[in-house]
Scaffold this motif. Structure first.
Motif, short mmCIF file in Angstrom:
data_model
loop_
_atom_site.label_atom_id
_atom_site.label_comp_id
_atom_site.label_asym_id
_atom_site.label_seq_id
_atom_site.Cartn_x
_atom_site.Cartn_y
_atom_site.Cartn_z
N PHE A 19 1.07 -1.26 0.05
CA PHE A 19 0.20 -0.03 -0.05
C PHE A 19 0.84 1.42 -0.01
O PHE A 19 1.91 1.39 0.67
N GLY A 20 0.43 1.98 -0.70
CA GLY A 20 1.22 3.36 -0.68
C GLY A 20 0.64 4.53 -1.47
O GLY A 20 -0.65 4.41 -2.12
N LYS A 21 1.46 5.63 -1.86
CA LYS A 21 1.04 6.70 -2.42
C LYS A 21 1.42 6.52 -4.07
O LYS A 21 2.38 6.04 -4.44
N LEU A 22 0.27 6.93 -4.99
CA LEU A 22 0.55 6.87 -6.15
C LEU A 22 1.81 7.68 -6.77
O LEU A 22 2.29 7.22 -7.85
N GLU A 23 1.92 8.82 -6.08
CA GLU A 23 3.08 9.80 -6.71
C GLU A 23 4.41 9.01 -6.20
O GLU A 23 5.28 9.60 -6.80
N GLU A 24 4.54 8.11 -5.32
CA GLU A 24 5.65 7.52 -5.28
C GLU A 24 5.87 6.35 -5.84
O GLU A 24 7.13 5.51 -5.82
N VAL A 25 5.21 5.84 -6.71
CA VAL A 25 5.13 4.80 -7.56
C VAL A 25 6.09 5.13 -8.95
O VAL A 25 5.94 6.14 -9.44
N PRO A 26 7.20 4.27 -9.31
CA PRO A 26 8.07 4.78 -10.18
C PRO A 26 7.46 4.76 -11.59
O PRO A 26 6.61 4.17 -12.03
N ALA A 27 7.94 5.75 -12.24
CA ALA A 27 7.38 6.08 -13.74
C ALA A 27 6.81 5.12 -14.48
O ALA A 27 6.00 4.84 -15.31
N TYR A 28 8.13 3.92 -14.68
CA TYR A 28 7.67 2.93 -15.68
C TYR A 28 6.45 2.06 -15.32
O TYR A 28 5.89 1.28 -16.17
N SER A 29 5.84 2.02 -13.97
CA SER A 29 4.69 1.29 -13.74
C SER A 29 3.50 1.92 -14.53
O SER A 29 2.48 1.20 -14.75
N PHE A 30 3.69 3.14 -14.88
CA PHE A 30 2.57 3.67 -15.80
C PHE A 30 2.66 4.10 -17.28
O PHE A 30 2.13 4.70 -17.78
N LEU A 31 3.83 3.37 -17.83
CA LEU A 31 4.07 3.44 -19.22
C LEU A 31 3.01 2.58 -20.14
O LEU A 31 2.36 1.87 -19.58
N SER A 32 3.19 3.07 -21.40
CA SER A 32 2.25 2.47 -22.43
C SER A 32 2.69 0.98 -22.74
O SER A 32 2.07 0.65 -23.73
N ASP A 33 3.66 0.20 -22.39
CA ASP A 33 4.18 -0.65 -22.79
C ASP A 33 3.13 -1.77 -22.29
O ASP A 33 2.56 -1.67 -21.07
N LEU A 34 2.93 -2.82 -22.82
CA LEU A 34 1.97 -3.91 -22.61
C LEU A 34 2.52 -4.95 -21.44
O LEU A 34 3.62 -5.35 -21.61
N HIS A 35 1.72 -4.89 -20.38
CA HIS A 35 2.27 -5.82 -19.04
C HIS A 35 0.90 -6.15 -18.36
O HIS A 35 -0.24 -5.73 -18.86
N SER A 36 1.18 -7.31 -17.64
CA SER A 36 0.31 -7.84 -16.77
C SER A 36 0.81 -8.05 -15.39
O SER A 36 2.12 -7.71 -15.05
N ALA A 37 0.24 -8.24 -14.32
CA ALA A 37 0.86 -8.75 -13.01
C ALA A 37 0.16 -9.90 -12.35
O ALA A 37 -1.13 -10.30 -12.88
N ASP A 38 0.36 -10.44 -11.34
CA ASP A 38 -0.02 -11.73 -10.74
C ASP A 38 -0.75 -11.23 -9.55
O ASP A 38 -1.06 -12.25 -8.60
N TYR A 39 -1.05 -10.04 -9.15
CA TYR A 39 -1.65 -9.60 -8.05
C TYR A 39 -2.90 -8.81 -8.29
O TYR A 39 -3.09 -8.14 -9.56
N PHE A 40 -3.78 -8.61 -7.33
CA PHE A 40 -4.93 -7.75 -7.37
C PHE A 40 -4.43 -6.27 -7.13
O PHE A 40 -3.64 -6.04 -6.18
N GLU A 41 -4.98 -5.24 -7.83
CA GLU A 41 -4.75 -3.69 -7.67
C GLU A 41 -5.88 -3.04 -7.67
O GLU A 41 -7.05 -3.28 -8.10
#
Length: 291
Positions: A19-41
């Motif tokens: 859990f944390g602040k969106l503004e502290e999430v690394p920029a690459y997490s919101f890039l337009s490259d196609l990706h998936s994840a193995d957890y709920f968000e």
């Protein structure tokens, strides 16, 4: 396509939640490259704008909106320039499932594994008794993890998920009772697991030991749509994902999804979306995507 795995070593002690602040999430997490994840968000945007393509469905990002993402949905972010402000919450299924011995729990929440209703909503009222304090409590607990932190955080997360489910259902006009129709939730899980192999209603009724009438009634009461509609919506979702994120031909997709021939898939898809599979894929590739 990149796949992001949950960082199990970030806090230790088997704490499968972050859990944390969106503004502290690394920029690459919101890039337009196609990706998936193995957890709920769950993403809570207090400030921010842009678009998210989630398995080919366009989600508009606005202020004071929540977005729910289910593993392993494929995503592309197109956030507009500027600061984003809010919170993120992510967790593995086992964080709650093992403790409560309820493998159906994620399927009981209307905002997860729902292919018929947008995975967003704008809260119309205060969601939590401690609107600001609860965020701070989680943050402090994660910064000072103790031996019993896992129990405290699990309880807070459970509380938040139920409250969010109630608000989401009110916003979208859905049934919020998570204990009403166990057969409906069992069907939802089975559909997620088997939709690529089975689209026959009889398969699901036989697997669950129910008549078509009984299962249809349970599904309609819980999810607001018929059994057949839910299967069709989920299948269309799967076809869109294949068209957008794979290089397979329509014939190959038809074969993988158990259509007897490619023309049958094309007719089914056009009836449901108004576009042929080729037109749908071309529109996306030409950046003229139509949801």
């Amino acid at each position: 396509m990149r796949s992001r795995a949950f960082d199990r070593d970030k806090y230790g002690n088997g704490l499968l939640m972050d859990f944390g602040k969106l503004e502290e999430v690394p920029a690459y997490s919101f890039l337009s490259d196609l990706h998936s994840a193995d957890y709920f968000e769950i993403l809570i945007f207090f400030r921010g704008s842009g678009r998210l393509f989630l398995d080919g469905e366009e989600v508009t990002i606005s202020e004071s909106y929540l977005i729910f993402i289910t593993p392993p949905q494929k995503r592309r972010w197109y956030l507009e320039a500027g600061d984003k402000l809010g919170w993120y919450l992510k967790f593995e299924n086992d964080f709650l499932g093992d403790f409560f011995s309820d493998k159906l729990f994620p399927y009981r929440l209307q905002y997860f594994y729902n292919r018929s209703v947008p995975p967003i909503f704008n809260p119309q009222e205060r969601l939590f008794s401690f609107k600001h304090d609860i965020m701070e409590e989680i943050t402090q607990e994660l910064e000072n993890v103790q031996t019993d932190s896992i129990h405290l955080l699990r309880s807070i997360l459970y509380y938040m998920l139920i409250k969010l489910n109630r608000a989401y259902c009110t916003f979208h006009g859905l049934e919020p009772d998570t204990e009403l129709n166990n057969y409906a939730f069992q069907f939802k899980r089975l559909l997620e697991e088997k939709v690529r192999e089975e689209q026959r209603v009889n398969f699901y009724t036989e697997e669950l030991g129910l008549s078509r009438v009984s299962l249809n009634k349970a599904v309609k009461e819980q999810f607001g749509i018929t059994l057949t509609k839910m299967i069709k919506d989920r299948l269309v979702y799967e076809i869109k994902s294949e068209l957008l994120y794979s290089i397979q031909s329509v014939a190959e997709i038809a074969f993988d999804l158990r259509f007897s021939e490619a023309n049958n898939l094309t007719r089914f898809f056009k009836k449901c979306t108004g576009l042929t599979p080729r037109d749908f894929r071309a529109a996306y590739q030409n950046d003229s995507y139509v949801a």
